[in-house]
Design an enzyme around this catalytic site. Sequence first.
Site, PDB file in Angstrom:
ATOM      1  N   ASN A  92      52.587 -11.108   7.211  1.00 49.39           N
ATOM      2  CA  ASN A  92      52.922 -11.272   8.826  1.00 49.39           C
ATOM      3  C   ASN A  92      52.399 -12.672   9.017  1.00 49.39           C
ATOM      4  O   ASN A  92      51.575 -13.498   8.652  1.00 49.39           O
ATOM      5  CB  ASN A  92      51.672 -10.515   9.514  1.00 49.39           C
ATOM      6  CG  ASN A  92      52.247  -8.928   9.597  1.00 49.39           C
ATOM      7  OD1 ASN A  92      53.354  -8.567   9.178  1.00 49.39           O
ATOM      8  ND2 ASN A  92      51.372  -8.153   9.670  1.00 49.39           N
ATOM      9  N   ARG A 131      55.848  -4.381   6.057  1.00 48.65           N
ATOM     10  CA  ARG A 131      55.529  -5.075   4.756  1.00 48.65           C
ATOM     11  C   ARG A 131      55.414  -4.179   3.479  1.00 48.65           C
ATOM     12  O   ARG A 131      55.664  -4.239   2.415  1.00 48.65           O
ATOM     13  CB  ARG A 131      53.912  -5.727   4.995  1.00 48.65           C
ATOM     14  CG  ARG A 131      54.127  -7.069   5.902  1.00 48.65           C
ATOM     15  CD  ARG A 131      52.771  -7.492   6.042  1.00 48.65           C
ATOM     16  NE  ARG A 131      52.011  -6.325   6.588  1.00 48.65           N
ATOM     17  CZ  ARG A 131      50.693  -6.451   6.474  1.00 48.65           C
ATOM     18  NH1 ARG A 131      50.069  -7.699   6.050  1.00 48.65           N
ATOM     19  NH2 ARG A 131      49.871  -5.702   7.349  1.00 48.65           N
TER      20      ARG A 131
END
Length: 91
Positions: free
Chosen positions: A36, A18
């Site tokens: 996520n 990320r």
Amino acid sequence: MKRVSMIVSGQVQGVGFRYYVQDIAEDMRITGWVRNLPDGTVEIDAEGKTDVLETFIRTISNTRQGAIQVRNVHVQEKEVCGYSIFTIRRD
């Protein structure tokens, strides 16, 4: 201007993916978010100039960096909504 939703699978959770996506997005001046998902995939919602966004998608699709291993990216075009920054969502 274009907006896409991406579902990324592979080794993409617990490996800094990320943050990697956020760095690339900020460098390319792409706005949106990354998070996520419970099934082990990562969702990206990204908005930017069409040519830049296509490059972003290719870059993410070809990521093999350290422990990050992208295996598949599903891309769906969406209506532009006008994000102002790129963030990591924790929801």
